[in-house]
Design a protein around this motif. Structure first.
Motif, PDB file in Angstrom:
ATOM      1  N   LEU A  17     -39.693 -16.509 -46.087  1.00 46.53           N
ATOM      2  CA  LEU A  17     -40.463 -17.712 -45.760  1.00 46.53           C
ATOM      3  C   LEU A  17     -41.185 -18.253 -46.991  1.00 46.53           C
ATOM      4  O   LEU A  17     -41.158 -19.452 -47.271  1.00 46.53           O
ATOM      5  CB  LEU A  17     -41.493 -17.404 -44.660  1.00 46.53           C
ATOM      6  CG  LEU A  17     -40.931 -17.161 -43.257  1.00 46.53           C
ATOM      7  CD1 LEU A  17     -42.058 -16.811 -42.299  1.00 46.53           C
ATOM      8  CD2 LEU A  17     -40.181 -18.387 -42.757  1.00 46.53           C
ATOM      9  N   ILE A  26     -49.015 -20.692 -43.123  1.00 47.24           N
ATOM     10  CA  ILE A  26     -48.086 -20.713 -41.988  1.00 47.24           C
ATOM     11  C   ILE A  26     -47.123 -19.527 -42.075  1.00 47.24           C
ATOM     12  O   ILE A  26     -46.820 -18.897 -41.063  1.00 47.24           O
ATOM     13  CB  ILE A  26     -47.327 -22.057 -41.947  1.00 47.24           C
ATOM     14  CG1 ILE A  26     -48.328 -23.200 -41.711  1.00 47.24           C
ATOM     15  CG2 ILE A  26     -46.259 -22.060 -40.874  1.00 47.24           C
ATOM     16  CD1 ILE A  26     -47.718 -24.579 -41.751  1.00 47.24           C
ATOM     17  N   ALA A  29     -48.987 -16.416 -40.867  1.00 52.38           N
ATOM     18  CA  ALA A  29     -49.195 -16.419 -39.427  1.00 52.38           C
ATOM     19  C   ALA A  29     -47.875 -16.223 -38.678  1.00 52.38           C
ATOM     20  O   ALA A  29     -47.824 -15.519 -37.662  1.00 52.38           O
ATOM     21  CB  ALA A  29     -49.873 -17.724 -39.000  1.00 52.38           C
ATOM     22  N   ALA A  30     -46.798 -16.829 -39.183  1.00 61.53           N
ATOM     23  CA  ALA A  30     -45.510 -16.698 -38.491  1.00 61.53           C
ATOM     24  C   ALA A  30     -45.030 -15.250 -38.533  1.00 61.53           C
ATOM     25  O   ALA A  30     -44.509 -14.728 -37.536  1.00 61.53           O
ATOM     26  CB  ALA A  30     -44.475 -17.621 -39.138  1.00 61.53           C
ATOM     27  N   TRP A  33     -47.030 -13.337 -36.020  1.00 54.93           N
ATOM     28  CA  TRP A  33     -46.543 -13.593 -34.658  1.00 54.93           C
ATOM     29  C   TRP A  33     -45.297 -12.763 -34.383  1.00 54.93           C
ATOM     30  O   TRP A  33     -45.177 -12.105 -33.349  1.00 54.93           O
ATOM     31  CB  TRP A  33     -46.224 -15.082 -34.488  1.00 54.93           C
ATOM     32  CG  TRP A  33     -45.558 -15.364 -33.193  1.00 54.93           C
ATOM     33  CD1 TRP A  33     -46.173 -15.529 -31.993  1.00 54.93           C
ATOM     34  CD2 TRP A  33     -44.147 -15.451 -32.942  1.00 54.93           C
ATOM     35  NE1 TRP A  33     -45.242 -15.716 -31.010  1.00 54.93           N
ATOM     36  CE2 TRP A  33     -43.993 -15.669 -31.564  1.00 54.93           C
ATOM     37  CE3 TRP A  33     -43.014 -15.354 -33.750  1.00 54.93           C
ATOM     38  CZ2 TRP A  33     -42.734 -15.802 -30.969  1.00 54.93           C
ATOM     39  CZ3 TRP A  33     -41.772 -15.487 -33.175  1.00 54.93           C
ATOM     40  CH2 TRP A  33     -41.637 -15.712 -31.796  1.00 54.93           C
ATOM     41  N   PRO A  44     -49.247 -12.184 -28.463  1.00 54.76           N
ATOM     42  CA  PRO A  44     -49.606 -12.791 -29.745  1.00 54.76           C
ATOM     43  C   PRO A  44     -50.489 -14.025 -29.612  1.00 54.76           C
ATOM     44  O   PRO A  44     -51.276 -14.306 -30.508  1.00 54.76           O
ATOM     45  CB  PRO A  44     -48.259 -13.144 -30.381  1.00 54.76           C
ATOM     46  CG  PRO A  44     -47.237 -12.959 -29.340  1.00 54.76           C
ATOM     47  CD  PRO A  44     -47.805 -12.172 -28.229  1.00 54.76           C
ATOM     48  N   ASP A  45     -50.364 -14.783 -28.484  1.00 54.47           N
ATOM     49  CA  ASP A  45     -51.115 -16.039 -28.432  1.00 54.47           C
ATOM     50  C   ASP A  45     -52.629 -15.810 -28.369  1.00 54.47           C
ATOM     51  O   ASP A  45     -53.390 -16.486 -29.046  1.00 54.47           O
ATOM     52  CB  ASP A  45     -50.641 -16.929 -27.276  1.00 54.47           C
ATOM     53  CG  ASP A  45     -50.633 -16.200 -25.954  1.00 54.47           C
ATOM     54  OD1 ASP A  45     -50.367 -14.981 -25.976  1.00 54.47           O
ATOM     55  OD2 ASP A  45     -50.893 -16.817 -24.917  1.00 54.47           O
ATOM     56  N   LEU A  48     -53.709 -14.639 -31.764  1.00 54.57           N
ATOM     57  CA  LEU A  48     -53.708 -15.744 -32.720  1.00 54.57           C
ATOM     58  C   LEU A  48     -55.018 -16.507 -32.626  1.00 54.57           C
ATOM     59  O   LEU A  48     -55.686 -16.748 -33.632  1.00 54.57           O
ATOM     60  CB  LEU A  48     -52.533 -16.682 -32.425  1.00 54.57           C
ATOM     61  CG  LEU A  48     -52.354 -17.898 -33.345  1.00 54.57           C
ATOM     62  CD1 LEU A  48     -50.878 -18.194 -33.491  1.00 54.57           C
ATOM     63  CD2 LEU A  48     -53.047 -19.138 -32.848  1.00 54.57           C
ATOM     64  N   PHE A  49     -55.402 -16.841 -31.388  1.00 49.62           N
ATOM     65  CA  PHE A  49     -56.632 -17.611 -31.242  1.00 49.62           C
ATOM     66  C   PHE A  49     -57.816 -16.849 -31.802  1.00 49.62           C
ATOM     67  O   PHE A  49     -58.607 -17.376 -32.573  1.00 49.62           O
ATOM     68  CB  PHE A  49     -56.895 -17.959 -29.770  1.00 49.62           C
ATOM     69  CG  PHE A  49     -58.095 -18.829 -29.617  1.00 49.62           C
ATOM     70  CD1 PHE A  49     -57.963 -20.204 -29.652  1.00 49.62           C
ATOM     71  CD2 PHE A  49     -59.361 -18.278 -29.494  1.00 49.62           C
ATOM     72  CE1 PHE A  49     -59.075 -21.011 -29.566  1.00 49.62           C
ATOM     73  CE2 PHE A  49     -60.481 -19.084 -29.409  1.00 49.62           C
ATOM     74  CZ  PHE A  49     -60.333 -20.457 -29.443  1.00 49.62           C
ATOM     75  N   GLN A  50     -57.916 -15.568 -31.407  1.00 54.04           N
ATOM     76  CA  GLN A  50     -59.093 -14.811 -31.819  1.00 54.04           C
ATOM     77  C   GLN A  50     -59.156 -14.618 -33.333  1.00 54.04           C
ATOM     78  O   GLN A  50     -60.227 -14.718 -33.925  1.00 54.04           O
ATOM     79  CB  GLN A  50     -59.150 -13.477 -31.084  1.00 54.04           C
ATOM     80  CG  GLN A  50     -59.644 -13.687 -29.665  1.00 54.04           C
ATOM     81  CD  GLN A  50     -59.377 -12.519 -28.757  1.00 54.04           C
ATOM     82  OE1 GLN A  50     -58.592 -11.640 -29.099  1.00 54.04           O
ATOM     83  NE2 GLN A  50     -60.005 -12.514 -27.599  1.00 54.04           N
ATOM     84  N   PHE A  52     -57.802 -16.598 -35.720  1.00 54.21           N
ATOM     85  CA  PHE A  52     -58.076 -17.870 -36.390  1.00 54.21           C
ATOM     86  C   PHE A  52     -59.523 -18.299 -36.155  1.00 54.21           C
ATOM     87  O   PHE A  52     -60.215 -18.715 -37.066  1.00 54.21           O
ATOM     88  CB  PHE A  52     -57.112 -18.967 -35.913  1.00 54.21           C
ATOM     89  CG  PHE A  52     -55.859 -19.036 -36.727  1.00 54.21           C
ATOM     90  CD1 PHE A  52     -54.879 -18.083 -36.564  1.00 54.21           C
ATOM     91  CD2 PHE A  52     -55.669 -20.028 -37.663  1.00 54.21           C
ATOM     92  CE1 PHE A  52     -53.716 -18.136 -37.325  1.00 54.21           C
ATOM     93  CE2 PHE A  52     -54.515 -20.089 -38.430  1.00 54.21           C
ATOM     94  CZ  PHE A  52     -53.541 -19.145 -38.264  1.00 54.21           C
ATOM     95  N   PHE A 294     -54.926 -13.122 -39.105  1.00 52.71           N
ATOM     96  CA  PHE A 294     -53.948 -12.915 -38.029  1.00 52.71           C
ATOM     97  C   PHE A 294     -52.955 -11.831 -38.455  1.00 52.71           C
ATOM     98  O   PHE A 294     -52.654 -10.908 -37.695  1.00 52.71           O
ATOM     99  CB  PHE A 294     -53.250 -14.244 -37.752  1.00 52.71           C
ATOM    100  CG  PHE A 294     -52.325 -14.228 -36.558  1.00 52.71           C
ATOM    101  CD1 PHE A 294     -52.596 -13.444 -35.446  1.00 52.71           C
ATOM    102  CD2 PHE A 294     -51.193 -15.030 -36.552  1.00 52.71           C
ATOM    103  CE1 PHE A 294     -51.746 -13.448 -34.350  1.00 52.71           C
ATOM    104  CE2 PHE A 294     -50.343 -15.041 -35.471  1.00 52.71           C
ATOM    105  CZ  PHE A 294     -50.610 -14.245 -34.366  1.00 52.71           C
TER     106      PHE A 294
END
Lengths: 436, 177
Positions: A17, A26, A29-30, A33, A44-45, A48-50, A52, A294
């Protein structure tokens, strides 16, 4: 699947990447994930929120945008012109004469700015044409600017140090304090090289004709005094523990606005430009930090850093071997990554390893900052090389060649702080020991 | 449409800048208040929310300005045709991931609204209110990425590339940390 296989898959994905040019935050983070989705049972969702939100909505991090803003304001003042004019009269007695202005000016600007490329550009903008006009050797001028420009990130307040302190969860203030002595050491090494060079090549330093009295010298540097006072004030606030790093940064913004206003460089346009510039730069850094947070949480779930730390510990490496290997890895990373990414990308993996080996985390911060500095003066991705390439019209290989002696001074500085770690740890230990 | 989008990015960038200036004002007010024995309660919570808001709202604007860092070492060497393919590739990855991110963040904040979760600090307001900045910020970022993807597919240069070339030409290095 074994931890090693997972680690290799994630690393390969990250490399693909990154080298494909996907934006660094990105990419991080990707990969995070991907790791959480396929190798763990955590959703993961939510993670991710927590990650970020937790890394961005942070009181400690608020110091970062403010220090950046402070630098952006001063970057837009006439400070660079005043710096040369104000420092030059004081340095004519040293062998190498005005060449030392590069080192000292970068050192002073470096304390107010947290960025290496900005320091280099600000000082070089005026110093380079002035030096060449007066007949100084262009090659040494370029090399010293390139090397000394990196003082921006070693002398506090430094953006890179805030990033390290946040990522490694250590005190920002301690890392700042630890940067002073190594910063002075590096300045002394740069100046020492210039003196030695000037003594060996006496014909390459032009004679200075003007003789100024003490009062005249002081008058010439009158514009520098507010800036120096501002630095002393901010550092003093933090050292006596009267203000936190974030509050000091706010005072710094106020002070630099006052300086800019006083020197006539502040209008609605420059104010807004500095604010927008600071917003973009801090957004970029905070987004990378969030992406890395993340990735760290993904790493914690997979257990990779712990396994790696245990493996390194089981080898029972000599402390110096470990440091040498890490230095090699960082120099390699520095060929493709910028300093911020280099630090946040590696902290989740390297910090447990460092702790297990019994290395001081504050000292390690200074060590990393020095390695980032080296990365900035070495091709292919050296920001200072790009800056000076544009300013001098030479190609970047010539600039890199000119900086070789200064590169070695930086390596010498790393060796010195490794052999004598007290250079970095003494000041914070002495000043922070007293109970508050 | 073009004008609306450009205004959207500019407005969210300006809002982010105001949040950043707000951090500074709040810090100074807090220090001044302390001198006069006046405590601004919850200033710490508000500071951290402003920091987050400044980061998230600036994403779209920063992205179009070409200031989100990437490894340019390899793609800079490509010829224009190959470069276009590479840009489409990395923009597609970015669009997919940030699209997913927008969904995850919206879902999370929607749930915190539905279950009426309250902030843990001193300010007892519903936590979804400060968290909304994350939702809007990421949505605008997503729109900006899709916008650039469409631009590259239409065989035009993306805004971030133009901005970067412009900065290089002017010798402006203020964006590097």
């Amino acid at each position: 699947m074994g931890t090693l296989t997972i680690a290799l898959i994630l690393l390969a994905l990250l490399l693909v990447l990154l080298s494909a040019g996907v934006w660094i935050a990105i990419s991080l983070a990707a990969v995070a994930w991907f790791g959480l989705q396929f190798f763990t049972t955590t959703p993961p969702d939510v993670n991710l929120f927590q990650s970020f939100w937790g890394s961005s909505a942070s009181w400690t991090l608020a110091a970062l945008p403010l220090f950046i803003w402070m630098g952006e304001i001063l970057y837009r003042t006439k400070l660079s012109e005043e710096m040369f004019e104000g420092l030059a009269p004081w340095l004519t007695w040293l062998p190498g004469r005005l060449m030392h202005v590069n080192v000292l000016a970068c050192g002073i600007f470096g304390t107010v700015s947290g960025s290496s490329a900005a320091t280099c550009a600000t000082i070089a903008k005026v110093a380079l044409p002035e030096l060449v006009k007066r007949g100084y050797d262009e090659k040494t001028a370029l090399g010293s600017l390139c090397g000394a420009g990196t003082l921006g990130i070693l002398l506090p307040p430094s953006i890179i140090m805030v990033v390290y302190a946040v990522a490694a969860e250590v005190s920002i203030l301690k890392v700042f304090l630890a940067g002073f002595l190594p910063g002075f050491l590096l300045m002394a090494l740069f100046s020492g090289y210039i003196i030695a060079w000037a003594l060996l090549n006496p014909d390459k330093t032009p004679k200075e004709t003007s003789q100024l009295s003490f009062g005249e010298k002081l008058y010439k540097s009158r514009h520098l005094i507010p800036c120096v006072l501002l630095i002393v004030f901010i550092v003093w606030l933090m050292v006596i523990g009267w203000a936190t790093a974030t509050e000091s940064a706010a005072y710094g913004v106020l002070g630099s606005l006052a300086i800019a206003w006083w020197s006539g460089g502040l209008n609605r346009d420059t104010f807004w430009q500095s604010l927008m510039g600071a917003t973009r730069l801090s957004c970029m850094i905070m987004f990378i930090l969030a992406g890395a947070a993340f990735l760290s949480s993904c790493m914690a779930f997979t257990g990779i850093p712990k396994a790696l730390a245990a493996w390194v510990a089981s080898l029972e490496p000599n402390k110096y071997t470990l440091i040498a290997v890490l230095a090699g890895i960082y120099i390699l990373l520095g060929t493709a990554l910028d300093g911020v990414s280099m630090i946040v990308l590696t902290t989740s993996i390297v910090i447990p390893m460092i702790e297990k080996a019994g290395i001081d985390l504050i000292w390690f911060g200074i060590f990393i900052v020095l390695l980032v500095e080296i990365a900035e003066v070495t091709p292919p991705l050296g920001f200072n090389l790009f800056v000076l390439q544009t300013m001098s019209g030479r190609d970047s290989n010539y600039v890199a060649y000119a900086s070789i002696p200064f590169f070695f001074m930086m390596v010498l500085c790393i060796v010195l702080i490794t052999v004598f770690p007290e250079i970095a740890t003494w000041l914070p230990d002495v000043l922070m020991r007293k109970p508050k | 449409m073009r004008r609306f989008l450009d205004r959207l990015y500019a407005a969210s960038g300006a809002f982010a800048a105001i949040c950043l200036a707000g951090i500074c004002v709040l810090m100074l007010a807090q220090a001044l208040g302390r001198e006069f024995g006046l405590l601004i309660r919850a200033a710490d919570d508000i500071t951290s929310w402003l920091t987050a808001a400044s980061a998230f709202f600036a994403l779209g604007h920063t992205f179009r300005h070409g200031e989100l860092v990437r490894v340019g070492l390899f793609i800079d060497m490509l010829r224009p045709g190959a470069r276009r393919i590479a840009e489409i590739g990395s923009l597609t990855v970015a669009a997919l991931f940030v699209g997913y991110m927008a969904w995850a963040v919206t879902k999370f904040v929607y749930e915190s609204w539905k279950f009426k979760e309250v902030a843990q600090g001193l300010v007892k307001i519903p936590i979804w209110i400060p968290q909304l900045c994350f939702v809007f910020g990421v949505l605008i970022f997503f729109i900006a990425i899709v916008d650039e993807l469409v631009t590259v597919i239409k065989r035009q240069k993306p805004a971030y590339q133009l901005a970067e070339e412009d900065r290089r030409a002017r010798g402006d290095f203020s964006e590097m940390a």
